[in-house]
Design a protein around this motif. Sequence first.
Motif, PDB file in Angstrom:
ATOM      1  N   ALA A   8       0.959  -0.727   0.109  1.00 32.65           N
ATOM      2  CA  ALA A   8       0.013  -0.477  -0.343  1.00 32.65           C
ATOM      3  C   ALA A   8       0.793   1.032  -0.159  1.00 32.65           C
ATOM      4  CB  ALA A   8      -0.671  -0.026   1.030  1.00 32.65           C
ATOM      5  N   LEU A   9       0.230   2.605  -0.423  1.00 29.49           N
ATOM      6  CA  LEU A   9       1.015   3.033   0.373  1.00 29.49           C
ATOM      7  C   LEU A   9      -0.050   4.926   0.987  1.00 29.49           C
ATOM      8  CD1 LEU A   9       2.943   4.832  -1.709  1.00 29.49           C
ATOM      9  CD2 LEU A   9       2.091   6.202  -3.159  1.00 29.49           C
ATOM     10  N   ARG A  10       0.927   4.777   2.050  1.00 29.16           N
ATOM     11  CA  ARG A  10       0.717   5.659   2.791  1.00 29.16           C
ATOM     12  C   ARG A  10       0.603   7.450   3.205  1.00 29.16           C
ATOM     13  NH1 ARG A  10       3.246   3.540   7.802  1.00 29.16           N
ATOM     14  NH2 ARG A  10       5.641   4.018   7.135  1.00 29.16           N
ATOM     15  N   ILE A  73      -2.211  14.894   8.747  1.00 28.74           N
ATOM     16  CA  ILE A  73      -2.798  14.025   8.727  1.00 28.74           C
ATOM     17  C   ILE A  73      -2.372  12.645   8.023  1.00 28.74           C
ATOM     18  CG2 ILE A  73      -5.347  13.789   7.190  1.00 28.74           C
ATOM     19  CD1 ILE A  73      -3.518  16.667   7.698  1.00 28.74           C
ATOM     20  N   VAL A  74      -2.605  11.371   8.002  1.00 29.77           N
ATOM     21  CA  VAL A  74      -2.010  10.108   7.423  1.00 29.77           C
ATOM     22  C   VAL A  74      -3.035   9.371   6.649  1.00 29.77           C
ATOM     23  CG1 VAL A  74      -0.887   7.688   7.835  1.00 29.77           C
ATOM     24  CG2 VAL A  74      -0.429   9.725   9.411  1.00 29.77           C
ATOM     25  N   ILE A  75      -2.529   9.039   5.939  1.00 32.32           N
ATOM     26  CA  ILE A  75      -3.840   7.952   4.997  1.00 32.32           C
ATOM     27  C   ILE A  75      -3.010   6.894   4.034  1.00 32.32           C
ATOM     28  CG2 ILE A  75      -5.245   8.309   2.530  1.00 32.32           C
ATOM     29  CD1 ILE A  75      -5.816  10.892   3.548  1.00 32.32           C
ATOM     30  N   VAL A  76      -3.625   6.044   4.527  1.00 31.45           N
ATOM     31  CA  VAL A  76      -3.348   4.294   4.202  1.00 31.45           C
ATOM     32  C   VAL A  76      -4.030   3.789   2.732  1.00 31.45           C
ATOM     33  CG1 VAL A  76      -2.191   2.033   4.234  1.00 31.45           C
ATOM     34  CG2 VAL A  76      -1.901   4.152   5.490  1.00 31.45           C
ATOM     35  N   ASP A  77      -3.824   3.447   1.722  1.00 29.63           N
ATOM     36  CA  ASP A  77      -4.751   2.957   1.415  1.00 29.63           C
ATOM     37  C   ASP A  77      -3.827   2.384  -0.107  1.00 29.63           C
ATOM     38  OD1 ASP A  77      -6.962   2.034  -1.212  1.00 29.63           O
ATOM     39  OD2 ASP A  77      -7.890   3.518   0.611  1.00 29.63           O
ATOM     40  N   VAL A  82      -4.198   6.540  -3.593  1.00 31.04           N
ATOM     41  CA  VAL A  82      -3.631   7.725  -3.398  1.00 31.04           C
ATOM     42  C   VAL A  82      -3.643   8.272  -4.093  1.00 31.04           C
ATOM     43  CG1 VAL A  82      -1.505   7.939  -1.166  1.00 31.04           C
ATOM     44  CG2 VAL A  82      -2.863   6.111  -0.751  1.00 31.04           C
ATOM     45  N   ARG A  83      -2.412   8.189  -5.016  1.00 29.69           N
ATOM     46  CA  ARG A  83      -1.892   9.580  -6.423  1.00 29.69           C
ATOM     47  C   ARG A  83      -3.231   9.596  -6.474  1.00 29.69           C
ATOM     48  NH1 ARG A  83       3.158   8.637  -6.848  1.00 29.69           N
ATOM     49  NH2 ARG A  83       4.275   7.061  -5.932  1.00 29.69           N
ATOM     50  N   GLU A 101       4.817   7.539   0.789  1.00 28.14           N
ATOM     51  CA  GLU A 101       5.760   5.985   2.078  1.00 28.14           C
ATOM     52  C   GLU A 101       5.150   4.464   0.827  1.00 28.14           C
ATOM     53  OE1 GLU A 101       7.671   7.191   5.730  1.00 28.14           O
ATOM     54  OE2 GLU A 101       6.073   7.846   5.507  1.00 28.14           O
ATOM     55  N   GLU A 102       5.796   3.296   0.888  1.00 26.60           N
ATOM     56  CA  GLU A 102       5.444   2.713   0.480  1.00 26.60           C
ATOM     57  C   GLU A 102       5.336   2.260   2.331  1.00 26.60           C
ATOM     58  OE1 GLU A 102       7.573  -0.185  -2.244  1.00 26.60           O
ATOM     59  OE2 GLU A 102       7.295   1.357  -3.741  1.00 26.60           O
ATOM     60  N   CYS A 103       4.219   1.382   1.945  1.00 32.49           N
ATOM     61  CA  CYS A 103       3.915   0.073   2.802  1.00 32.49           C
ATOM     62  C   CYS A 103       3.285  -0.835   3.323  1.00 32.49           C
ATOM     63  CB  CYS A 103       3.505   0.878   4.986  1.00 32.49           C
ATOM     64  SG  CYS A 103       1.836   1.803   3.848  1.00 32.49           S
ATOM     65  N   GLU A 104       3.493  -1.786   4.103  1.00 33.98           N
ATOM     66  CA  GLU A 104       2.483  -3.368   3.904  1.00 33.98           C
ATOM     67  C   GLU A 104       1.225  -3.105   5.028  1.00 33.98           C
ATOM     68  OE1 GLU A 104       2.930  -7.927   3.622  1.00 33.98           O
ATOM     69  OE2 GLU A 104       4.906  -6.616   4.510  1.00 33.98           O
ATOM     70  N   VAL A 105       0.549  -3.051   4.637  1.00 39.23           N
ATOM     71  CA  VAL A 105      -1.046  -3.720   5.525  1.00 39.23           C
ATOM     72  C   VAL A 105      -0.913  -5.207   5.445  1.00 39.23           C
ATOM     73  CG1 VAL A 105      -2.803  -3.339   5.660  1.00 39.23           C
ATOM     74  CG2 VAL A 105      -2.302  -1.688   4.501  1.00 39.23           C
ATOM     75  N   ILE A 106      -1.121  -5.378   7.204  1.00 40.02           N
ATOM     76  CA  ILE A 106      -1.010  -6.416   7.877  1.00 40.02           C
ATOM     77  C   ILE A 106      -2.282  -6.731   8.388  1.00 40.02           C
ATOM     78  CG2 ILE A 106       0.039  -8.264   9.512  1.00 40.02           C
ATOM     79  CD1 ILE A 106       1.805  -7.192   7.379  1.00 40.02           C
ATOM     80  N   ARG A 107      -3.255  -6.066   8.747  1.00 44.43           N
ATOM     81  CA  ARG A 107      -4.464  -6.749   8.859  1.00 44.43           C
ATOM     82  C   ARG A 107      -4.870  -5.310   9.023  1.00 44.43           C
ATOM     83  NH1 ARG A 107      -7.703  -7.036  13.654  1.00 44.43           N
ATOM     84  NH2 ARG A 107      -8.831  -8.407  13.295  1.00 44.43           N
ATOM     85  N   TYR A 108      -6.486  -5.198   8.157  1.00 46.48           N
ATOM     86  CA  TYR A 108      -7.336  -3.768   7.532  1.00 46.48           C
ATOM     87  C   TYR A 108      -8.518  -4.139   7.786  1.00 46.48           C
ATOM     88  CZ  TYR A 108     -10.132   0.319   6.003  1.00 46.48           C
ATOM     89  OH  TYR A 108     -10.537   1.342   6.055  1.00 46.48           O
TER      90      TYR A 108
END
Length: 115
Positions: A8-10, A73-77, A82-83, A101-108
């Motif tokens: 994902a992207l943060r 403000i933090v948004i992850v998707d 996101v873009r 920033e690239e990130c990895e979603v483990i649990r949502y």
Amino acid sequence: MTRLTGTALRMTIFVGECDQWHHRPAYVEIVHRAHKAGLAGASVFRGVEGFGTSSLVHTSRLLSLSEDMPVAIVIVDTEDRVRAFLPELDELVGQGMVVLEECEVIRYADGESSE
């Protein structure tokens, strides 16, 4: 409910607490637009101390300098979502910074049973 796992992207948007958009806090408008855009989630965090482009240190330790505290403000998707939201920020973030920033979603999860 939006399903989001894996890469994902943060996006973190740094603004001042007093930054306004049409007599409304900019961070409030950003969160509401993110919600309307269907993004997975957004959270606002108020800083206790910081400085930005003005180089003026704002701190909650001194009453006279506790105005206009930093806000993140933090948004992850997904990266695409996101873009696609970035143009919304052009009119809302006059002063501040936007970081991706690239990130990895483990649990949502929303906490409700999937049965």
